[in-house]
Design a protein around this motif. Structure first.
Motif, short mmCIF file in Angstrom:
data_model
loop_
_atom_site.label_atom_id
_atom_site.label_comp_id
_atom_site.label_asym_id
_atom_site.label_seq_id
_atom_site.Cartn_x
_atom_site.Cartn_y
_atom_site.Cartn_z
N ARG A 112 0.84 -1.20 0.00
CA ARG A 112 0.00 0.00 0.00
C ARG A 112 0.87 1.26 0.00
NH1 ARG A 112 -5.32 -0.43 3.60
NH2 ARG A 112 -5.50 -2.31 2.33
N CYS A 113 1.96 1.20 0.76
CA CYS A 113 2.92 2.31 0.81
C CYS A 113 3.47 2.56 -0.59
CB CYS A 113 4.05 1.95 1.77
SG CYS A 113 5.54 2.96 1.60
N ASN A 114 3.86 1.49 -1.27
CA ASN A 114 4.43 1.60 -2.60
C ASN A 114 3.42 2.13 -3.61
OD1 ASN A 114 6.49 1.29 -4.54
ND2 ASN A 114 5.63 -0.67 -5.17
N ALA A 115 2.17 1.64 -3.51
CA ALA A 115 1.11 2.09 -4.43
C ALA A 115 0.86 3.59 -4.28
CB ALA A 115 -0.17 1.31 -4.17
N LEU A 116 0.79 4.07 -3.04
CA LEU A 116 0.58 5.50 -2.79
C LEU A 116 1.76 6.32 -3.29
CD1 LEU A 116 -0.97 5.71 0.77
CD2 LEU A 116 -1.85 6.86 -1.26
N ALA A 117 2.96 5.83 -3.01
CA ALA A 117 4.17 6.54 -3.42
C ALA A 117 4.26 6.64 -4.93
CB ALA A 117 5.39 5.85 -2.86
N SER A 118 3.83 5.59 -5.63
CA SER A 118 3.92 5.63 -7.09
C SER A 118 2.93 6.64 -7.66
CB SER A 118 3.70 4.24 -7.70
OG SER A 118 2.39 3.80 -7.46
N LEU A 119 1.84 6.93 -6.93
CA LEU A 119 0.90 7.97 -7.35
C LEU A 119 1.55 9.34 -7.26
CD1 LEU A 119 -2.44 6.83 -5.62
CD2 LEU A 119 -1.95 6.80 -8.07
N CYS A 120 2.52 9.48 -6.35
CA CYS A 120 3.26 10.75 -6.20
C CYS A 120 4.45 10.77 -7.16
CB CYS A 120 3.81 10.90 -4.79
SG CYS A 120 2.63 10.69 -3.48
N GLY A 121 4.63 9.73 -7.95
CA GLY A 121 5.77 9.64 -8.84
C GLY A 121 7.07 9.53 -8.07
N TYR A 122 7.02 8.98 -6.85
CA TYR A 122 8.20 8.82 -5.99
C TYR A 122 8.94 10.14 -5.82
CZ TYR A 122 7.55 3.85 -7.07
OH TYR A 122 7.04 2.61 -7.22
N SER A 123 8.21 11.26 -5.72
CA SER A 123 8.88 12.56 -5.62
C SER A 123 9.39 12.82 -4.20
CB SER A 123 7.96 13.67 -6.08
OG SER A 123 6.75 13.62 -5.36
N GLY A 124 10.59 13.35 -4.13
CA GLY A 124 11.21 13.66 -2.84
C GLY A 124 12.14 12.54 -2.43
N THR A 125 13.36 12.89 -2.03
CA THR A 125 14.36 11.87 -1.69
C THR A 125 13.95 11.05 -0.48
OG1 THR A 125 15.61 13.52 -0.48
CG2 THR A 125 16.31 13.08 -2.73
N ALA A 126 13.23 11.67 0.49
CA ALA A 126 12.79 10.92 1.67
C ALA A 126 11.81 9.82 1.27
CB ALA A 126 12.15 11.86 2.68
#
Length: 141
Positions: A71-85
Motif C-alpha cells: 500500500r505504501c508503494n502504491a501511494l508513493a507511485s501515485l506521487c511519482g516517488y517525488s522527494g528523496t525521503a
C-alpha cells in the motif's frame, strides 16, 4: 491536485511505519516458534501448541506487513516517488518485502522481482526541495 501530494506522502510513510512494526513482530514470533520447535526436537517430543500459535502469529504479522508495504508503494507511485525521503521509504519497503518473500516464505522469484523494482526506483525519483522532504517521516529498517 498538488495538495494531495504531501497528504499521499505522509500516508505512504504511515503505512511504511506500520508495516515495519508488523515486520518486527513477525520476526519476534518467528524466532520464538523456531526456538520452541528446536527445543521440542531436542527433547524428542511433538511441538507444543504454543509453537503453533507463534508460527501462526508470525505468518499473520508478515502477511500484514507485506500488505502495508504494498500500500505504501502504491501511494508513493501515485506521487511519482517525488522527494528523496519518499524514495528512501519506497526502496526500504520494496527491499523489506523482498526479504520477507525470500527469507521467510521461500518465494525467491517474487523476492528477486521486488529487488529489481527497488533498483529501478532510483531512476524515476525526482528530488524536491528540503521543505517538501519534511512532509514524510521515514524509519530505517
Amino acid at each position: 491536485s498538488s495538495s494531495r501530494g504531501p497528504h499521499r506522502r505522509e500516508l505512504a510513510a504511515a503505512y511504511f511505519n506500520l508495516a515495519l512494526s508488523h515486520h518486527a513482530l513477525g520476526y519476534k514470533h518467528y524466532h520464538c516458534a523456531l526456538a520452541m520447535q528446536q527445543a521440542a526436537i531436542a527433547a524428542q517430543c511433538p511441538p507444543s501448541a504454543e509453537a503453533a500459535v507463534a508460527a501462526a502469529a508470525s505468518r499473520h504479522h508478515f502477511g500484514s506487513s507485506l500488505a502495508l508495504y504494498s500500500r505504501c508503494n502504491a501511494l508513493a507511485s501515485l506521487c511519482g516517488y517525488s522527494g528523496t525521503a519518499l524514495v528512501r521509504v519506497v526502496k526500504a519497503a520494496l527491499g523489506n518485502s523482498a526479504e520477507i518473500h525470500s527469507r521467510v516464505f521461500g518465494d525467491w522469484e517474487t523476492g528477486e522481482e521486488l529487488m529489481e523494482e527497488m533498483e529501478a526506483v532510483h531512476d524515476i525519483s525526482v528530488s524536491l526541495s528540503g521543505e517538501e522532504e519534511e512532509t514524510i517521516v521515514s524509519l530505517n529498517s
